[in-house]
Design a protein around this motif. Sequence first.
Motif, PDB file in Angstrom:
ATOM      1  N   ALA A  70       0.841  -1.208   0.000  1.00 41.63           N
ATOM      2  CA  ALA A  70       0.000   0.000   0.000  1.00 41.63           C
ATOM      3  C   ALA A  70       0.870   1.250   0.000  1.00 41.63           C
ATOM      4  CB  ALA A  70      -0.893  -0.010   1.229  1.00 41.63           C
ATOM      5  N   ARG A  71       0.449   2.252  -0.756  1.00 44.81           N
ATOM      6  CA  ARG A  71       1.210   3.491  -0.845  1.00 44.81           C
ATOM      7  C   ARG A  71       0.801   4.423   0.297  1.00 44.81           C
ATOM      8  NH1 ARG A  71       1.088   4.203  -7.465  1.00 44.81           N
ATOM      9  NH2 ARG A  71       1.964   2.157  -7.898  1.00 44.81           N
ATOM     10  N   GLY A  72       1.257   4.076   1.472  1.00 48.56           N
ATOM     11  CA  GLY A  72       0.909   4.845   2.648  1.00 48.56           C
ATOM     12  C   GLY A  72      -0.321   4.294   3.349  1.00 48.56           C
ATOM     13  N   GLY A 107      -2.953   6.941   2.156  1.00 46.03           N
ATOM     14  CA  GLY A 107      -3.432   5.604   1.850  1.00 46.03           C
ATOM     15  C   GLY A 107      -4.893   5.600   1.448  1.00 46.03           C
ATOM     16  N   ALA A 108      -5.406   4.421   1.217  1.00 42.63           N
ATOM     17  CA  ALA A 108      -6.790   4.257   0.768  1.00 42.63           C
ATOM     18  C   ALA A 108      -7.720   4.164   1.972  1.00 42.63           C
ATOM     19  CB  ALA A 108      -6.924   3.009  -0.098  1.00 42.63           C
ATOM     20  N   ALA A 109      -8.644   5.114   2.073  1.00 47.65           N
ATOM     21  CA  ALA A 109      -9.591   5.150   3.197  1.00 47.65           C
ATOM     22  C   ALA A 109     -10.670   6.166   2.858  1.00 47.65           C
ATOM     23  CB  ALA A 109      -8.889   5.529   4.495  1.00 47.65           C
ATOM     24  N   GLU A 110     -11.707   6.234   3.709  1.00 46.56           N
ATOM     25  CA  GLU A 110     -12.745   7.238   3.520  1.00 46.56           C
ATOM     26  C   GLU A 110     -13.469   7.461   4.833  1.00 46.56           C
ATOM     27  OE1 GLU A 110     -15.609   5.893   0.688  1.00 46.56           O
ATOM     28  OE2 GLU A 110     -15.965   3.991   1.686  1.00 46.56           O
ATOM     29  N   GLY A 146      -9.157   5.014  -4.518  1.00 47.71           N
ATOM     30  CA  GLY A 146      -9.490   4.976  -3.102  1.00 47.71           C
ATOM     31  C   GLY A 146      -8.633   5.852  -2.219  1.00 47.71           C
ATOM     32  N   TYR A 147      -7.689   6.611  -2.806  1.00 46.93           N
ATOM     33  CA  TYR A 147      -6.792   7.416  -1.980  1.00 46.93           C
ATOM     34  C   TYR A 147      -7.595   8.428  -1.171  1.00 46.93           C
ATOM     35  CZ  TYR A 147      -2.456   9.655  -0.547  1.00 46.93           C
ATOM     36  OH  TYR A 147      -1.404  10.131   0.200  1.00 46.93           O
TER      37      TYR A 147
END
Length: 218
Positions: A70-72, A107-110, A146-147
């Motif tokens: 994951a990119r971060g 990273g990917a989150a929301e 998703g970033y």
Amino acid sequence: MPRFAANLTMLFRELPFLERFEAASIAGFKGVEVLFPYDDAASEITNRLRAWGLKMVLINAPPPNWAGGARGFAAVPEEAGRFPGAFRRVLRYAGALGAEMVHVMAGAAEGSEALGTYIDNLRAAAEQAGKLRLTIEPINRHDMPGYFLADYDLALEVLDNIYLQLSPERVRISSDSDPGGDACTCVGLRTSDRQAAGGRPLLAPRPMQVHASRPGSV
């Protein structure tokens, strides 16, 4: 006067990574950045920097590497317990390499929980970073699905919360700029629009680092 740094993750890709420092120096660069340097020993990278008279301007955080994970994950609630240890590793690398800045990738989150996680992690990171400056960068979800930090309005909200407790110089926005565009002006317009629309006043000016988006624009 702008200072340009070669992104050695993106440029000179026909060469093995450790040979790109020489190529950057020959091309006239005085500074470089590496997205995720953690696959190579810090001593090897430092030797290349010294040999070619280069300054490490920026690295990304947290690990792992660009291709292998994951990119971060600084905004990922499920990874909150992992972030402190990962950031300590980042600080060791940044110190060894003499890096000026660290880009803390969301990273990917929301959602609101992700926002709170990102703010908490950035505050904690800034408190540990000493003179090292941290950056955040909105990245479009086409290139990075998703970033979490995908627009400047959200980036400004993050900074407003951080600036309640920390100096504006501790965390700044980093932006990609198309050769025909002006990222600083773009953010300025968003700031003006927000104030004109009756939004709450911004707490501080936003220092920025600007990237050219294509190798040919450097």
